[in-house]
Write a protein that holds these residues in place. Structure first.
Motif, PDB file in Angstrom:
ATOM      1  N   LEU A 165       0.849  -1.302   0.010  1.00  0.00           N
ATOM      2  CA  LEU A 165      -0.144  -0.015   0.036  1.00  0.00           C
ATOM      3  C   LEU A 165       0.782   1.116   0.196  1.00  0.00           C
ATOM      4  N   GLY A 166       2.075   1.144   0.871  1.00  0.00           N
ATOM      5  CA  GLY A 166       2.891   2.271   0.816  1.00  0.00           C
ATOM      6  C   GLY A 166       3.479   2.504  -0.671  1.00  0.00           C
ATOM      7  N   SER A 167       3.667   1.458  -1.164  1.00  0.00           N
ATOM      8  CA  SER A 167       4.505   1.693  -2.471  1.00  0.00           C
ATOM      9  C   SER A 167       3.556   2.223  -3.592  1.00  0.00           C
ATOM     10  N   ILE A 168       2.155   1.921  -3.549  1.00  0.00           N
ATOM     11  CA  ILE A 168       1.269   2.183  -4.435  1.00  0.00           C
ATOM     12  C   ILE A 168       0.894   3.676  -4.112  1.00  0.00           C
ATOM     13  N   MET A 169       0.530   4.045  -2.858  1.00  0.00           N
ATOM     14  CA  MET A 169       0.538   5.247  -2.624  1.00  0.00           C
ATOM     15  C   MET A 169       1.411   6.493  -3.241  1.00  0.00           C
ATOM     16  N   ALA A 170       2.864   5.907  -2.877  1.00  0.00           N
ATOM     17  CA  ALA A 170       3.697   6.852  -3.303  1.00  0.00           C
ATOM     18  C   ALA A 170       3.863   6.866  -4.821  1.00  0.00           C
ATOM     19  N   SER A 171       3.588   5.672  -5.595  1.00  0.00           N
ATOM     20  CA  SER A 171       3.574   5.696  -7.038  1.00  0.00           C
ATOM     21  C   SER A 171       2.478   6.543  -7.511  1.00  0.00           C
ATOM     22  N   GLY A 172       1.481   6.346  -7.125  1.00  0.00           N
ATOM     23  CA  GLY A 172       0.284   7.213  -7.333  1.00  0.00           C
ATOM     24  C   GLY A 172       0.392   8.601  -7.172  1.00  0.00           C
ATOM     25  N   THR A 173       0.861   9.158  -5.964  1.00  0.00           N
ATOM     26  CA  THR A 173       1.357  10.396  -5.817  1.00  0.00           C
ATOM     27  C   THR A 173       2.199  10.911  -6.876  1.00  0.00           C
ATOM     28  N   ILE A 174       3.391  10.145  -7.024  1.00  0.00           N
ATOM     29  CA  ILE A 174       4.230  10.720  -8.157  1.00  0.00           C
ATOM     30  C   ILE A 174       3.410  10.612  -9.486  1.00  0.00           C
ATOM     31  N   ALA A 175       2.749   9.771 -10.034  1.00  0.00           N
ATOM     32  CA  ALA A 175       1.982   9.780 -11.145  1.00  0.00           C
ATOM     33  C   ALA A 175       1.082  10.859 -11.174  1.00  0.00           C
ATOM     34  N   LEU A 176       0.440  11.285 -10.019  1.00  0.00           N
ATOM     35  CA  LEU A 176      -0.543  12.357 -10.098  1.00  0.00           C
ATOM     36  C   LEU A 176       0.142  13.843 -10.047  1.00  0.00           C
ATOM     37  N   LEU A 177       1.320  13.900  -9.215  1.00  0.00           N
ATOM     38  CA  LEU A 177       2.206  15.303  -9.366  1.00  0.00           C
ATOM     39  C   LEU A 177       2.783  15.555 -10.522  1.00  0.00           C
ATOM     40  N   LEU A 178       3.221  14.450 -11.209  1.00  0.00           N
ATOM     41  CA  LEU A 178       4.559  14.545 -12.554  1.00  0.00           C
ATOM     42  C   LEU A 178       3.722  14.001 -13.663  1.00  0.00           C
ATOM     43  N   ASP A 179       3.828  14.610 -14.649  1.00  0.00           N
ATOM     44  CA  ASP A 179       3.719  14.092 -15.962  1.00  0.00           C
ATOM     45  C   ASP A 179       4.340  12.878 -16.429  1.00  0.00           C
ATOM     46  N   VAL A 180       4.142  11.629 -15.953  1.00  0.00           N
ATOM     47  CA  VAL A 180       5.171  10.486 -16.183  1.00  0.00           C
ATOM     48  C   VAL A 180       4.701   9.678 -17.528  1.00  0.00           C
ATOM     49  N   THR A 181       5.483   9.997 -18.598  1.00  0.00           N
ATOM     50  CA  THR A 181       5.243   9.568 -19.918  1.00  0.00           C
ATOM     51  C   THR A 181       5.947   8.107 -19.625  1.00  0.00           C
ATOM     52  N   PRO A 182       5.599   7.266 -21.008  1.00  0.00           N
ATOM     53  CA  PRO A 182       6.029   5.893 -20.685  1.00  0.00           C
ATOM     54  C   PRO A 182       7.438   6.010 -20.856  1.00  0.00           C
ATOM     55  N   GLN A 183       8.032   6.894 -21.535  1.00  0.00           N
ATOM     56  CA  GLN A 183       9.627   7.112 -21.574  1.00  0.00           C
ATOM     57  C   GLN A 183      10.408   7.357 -20.094  1.00  0.00           C
ATOM     58  N   ALA A 184       9.357   7.930 -19.118  1.00  0.00           N
ATOM     59  CA  ALA A 184       9.979   8.376 -17.923  1.00  0.00           C
ATOM     60  C   ALA A 184       9.396   7.426 -16.717  1.00  0.00           C
ATOM     61  N   TYR A 185       9.006   6.189 -17.168  1.00  0.00           N
ATOM     62  CA  TYR A 185       8.304   5.368 -16.316  1.00  0.00           C
ATOM     63  C   TYR A 185       9.395   5.173 -14.984  1.00  0.00           C
ATOM     64  N   PHE A 186       9.008   5.371 -13.979  1.00  0.00           N
ATOM     65  CA  PHE A 186       9.653   5.473 -12.425  1.00  0.00           C
ATOM     66  C   PHE A 186       9.759   3.939 -11.776  1.00  0.00           C
TER      67      PHE A 186
END
Length: 173
Positions: free
Chosen positions: A43-64
């Protein structure tokens, strides 16, 4: 390293399901608590990843997240080796009463840093199933995901067992 020093005294700094499973297998952690810890880690990883995806424009080339750059077998071998080394250091620095406990965070943090330098270009140097599962779930990128579950768990089990084996051997004089 900062998180280890921040909450290590509370949770034993289990941010990694592979480490949690290994501690349980080695009887340093209750099997009863493993599912709860793994759910919290995911859950921590999913929430952190969701936050990054929400705040930043993550393109397929910039997959984190982590995906194998070379073959899945190359990445799997790297993940096993670096997870072995990580768990070996965790075992020595934080579970052995003969170690200097105040330096556990530095030892573990430096091991992670070195592992990233060595394996990062090939496997992404996850060493942590939750670290790979969170971004994969949020961004729906599942290429080679099994590598980041099997590799860290296998490597951590090996590293923990290896350290316990040498810990149990008497020192030669």
């Amino acid at each position: 390293m900062a998180m280890i020093y921040s909450v290590g005294h509370i949770s034993g700094a289990h941010f990694n399901p592979a480490v949690t499973i290994t501690f349980a297998v080695l009887r340093r952690f209750s099997f009863r608590e493993v599912p709860l810890y793994i759910v919290a880690q995911l859950l921590g990883s999913i929430m952190a990843s969701g936050t990054i995806a929400l705040l930043l424009d993550v393109t397929p080339q910039a997959y984190f997240g982590t995906v194998p750059v070379g073959s899945s077998v190359q990445s799997l071998v790297f993940e096993i080796i670096i997870s072995f080394l990580l768990m070996f250091v965790i075992s020595g620095a934080s579970t052995d009463s003969r170690a200097i406990g105040d330096l556990a965070g530095v030892a573990v943090g430096m091991t992670i840093l070195l592992n990233v330098f060595i394996a990062g270009p090939v496997s992404g140097a996850s060493m942590n199933p939750a670290r790979s599962l969170g971004p994969a779930i949020v961004k729906h990128v599942y290429k080679g995901l099994w590598v980041y579950i099997v590799g860290p768990i296998t490597g951590c089990l090996g590293g923990g067992i290896a350290y316990n084996f040498i810990r149990s051997k008497p020192l030669a004089s």
